[in-house]
Motif scaffolding. Structure first.
Motif, PDB file in Angstrom:
ATOM      1  N   UNK A  19       0.825  -1.211   0.000  1.00 38.34           N
ATOM      2  CA  UNK A  19       0.000   0.000   0.000  1.00 38.34           C
ATOM      3  C   UNK A  19       0.859   1.261   0.000  1.00 38.34           C
ATOM      4  N   UNK A  20       0.239   2.339  -0.441  1.00 33.47           N
ATOM      5  CA  UNK A  20       0.883   3.649  -0.493  1.00 33.47           C
ATOM      6  C   UNK A  20      -0.011   4.649   0.241  1.00 33.47           C
ATOM      7  N   UNK A  23      -2.065  11.070  -1.161  1.00 34.26           N
ATOM      8  CA  UNK A  23      -1.262  12.202  -1.637  1.00 34.26           C
ATOM      9  C   UNK A  23      -1.596  13.451  -0.827  1.00 34.26           C
ATOM     10  N   UNK A  24      -1.240  13.407   0.443  1.00 32.08           N
ATOM     11  CA  UNK A  24      -1.486  14.519   1.357  1.00 32.08           C
ATOM     12  C   UNK A  24      -0.182  14.838   2.083  1.00 32.08           C
ATOM     13  N   UNK A  25      -0.223  15.813   2.967  1.00 36.25           N
ATOM     14  CA  UNK A  25       0.972  16.222   3.706  1.00 36.25           C
ATOM     15  C   UNK A  25       1.546  15.049   4.494  1.00 36.25           C
ATOM     16  N   UNK A  26       0.684  14.281   5.156  1.00 36.92           N
ATOM     17  CA  UNK A  26       1.178  13.146   5.944  1.00 36.92           C
ATOM     18  C   UNK A  26       1.848  12.106   5.050  1.00 36.92           C
ATOM     19  N   UNK A  27       1.324  11.909   3.840  1.00 32.71           N
ATOM     20  CA  UNK A  27       1.937  10.985   2.888  1.00 32.71           C
ATOM     21  C   UNK A  27       3.290  11.479   2.432  1.00 32.71           C
ATOM     22  N   UNK A  28       3.405  12.791   2.244  1.00 33.53           N
ATOM     23  CA  UNK A  28       4.677  13.385   1.842  1.00 33.53           C
ATOM     24  C   UNK A  28       5.717  13.209   2.941  1.00 33.53           C
ATOM     25  N   UNK A  72       6.433   3.807 -11.177  1.00 35.95           N
ATOM     26  CA  UNK A  72       7.443   4.874 -11.237  1.00 35.95           C
ATOM     27  C   UNK A  72       7.460   5.534 -12.615  1.00 35.95           C
ATOM     28  N   UNK A  73       7.435   4.715 -13.643  1.00 34.61           N
ATOM     29  CA  UNK A  73       7.477   5.245 -15.005  1.00 34.61           C
ATOM     30  C   UNK A  73       6.251   6.101 -15.303  1.00 34.61           C
ATOM     31  N   UNK A  74       5.078   5.594 -14.977  1.00 37.30           N
ATOM     32  CA  UNK A  74       3.856   6.360 -15.239  1.00 37.30           C
ATOM     33  C   UNK A  74       3.820   7.660 -14.438  1.00 37.30           C
ATOM     34  N   UNK A  75       4.251   7.593 -13.180  1.00 37.84           N
ATOM     35  CA  UNK A  75       4.275   8.793 -12.338  1.00 37.84           C
ATOM     36  C   UNK A  75       5.226   9.830 -12.920  1.00 37.84           C
ATOM     37  N   UNK A  76       6.374   9.381 -13.417  1.00 33.25           N
ATOM     38  CA  UNK A  76       7.347  10.300 -14.033  1.00 33.25           C
ATOM     39  C   UNK A  76       6.766  10.918 -15.305  1.00 33.25           C
ATOM     40  N   UNK A  85       5.771  12.049  -5.417  1.00 32.11           N
ATOM     41  CA  UNK A  85       5.693  11.342  -4.136  1.00 32.11           C
ATOM     42  C   UNK A  85       5.545   9.848  -4.363  1.00 32.11           C
ATOM     43  N   UNK A  86       4.656   9.470  -5.261  1.00 32.75           N
ATOM     44  CA  UNK A  86       4.427   8.054  -5.546  1.00 32.75           C
ATOM     45  C   UNK A  86       5.689   7.428  -6.124  1.00 32.75           C
TER      46      UNK A  86
END
Length: 111
Positions: A19-20, A23-28, A72-76, A85-86
């Motif tokens: 799990x990830x 995408x919030x401050x706590x996740x960062x 990673x590739x898709x996020x980039x 972040x992801x």
């Protein structure tokens, strides 16, 4: 379409037990903490230990690494800051998996 691919990868990874955070401050903060801890662990690991890592053979773990690489590739490729972040978390998790479960074809990408 990259965002759809990211969502699909995240769902598949969740089904595989990886799990990830949101995408919030706590996740960062969690991503940065995980990254720093992993960098510290790698720096403290002797080269001899890295050279002697076994090969990862578990099909489930190999699938997780494969989907994290795609993530990673898709996020980039989205070129959007929120997805960095992801990408950072996925790369960090790939390094952690290599250290814990052994080397695979994608280990070099994560380091």
């Amino acid at each position: 379409r990259y965002e759809d691919s990211i969502a699909l990868c995240l769902n598949i990874l969740k089904d595989l037990g990886c799990t990830f955070p949101r995408l919030e401050v706590s996740g960062f903060i969690q991503a940065l903490s995980s990254f720093r801890g992993t960098v510290k662990k790698v720096k403290q690991t002797p080269i001899k230990v890295l050279e002697s890592l076994l090969v990862m053979k578990d099909p489930l773990k190999l699938a997780v690494v494969e989907f994290m690489d795609k993530l990673c590739l898709c996020a980039y490729l989205t070129r959007k800051r929120k997805f960095l972040l992801i990408s950072l978390l996925a790369t960090t998790k790939m390094v952690q998996m290599t250290l814990s479960h052994g080397l695979c074809d994608l280990s070099a990408v994560s380091f």
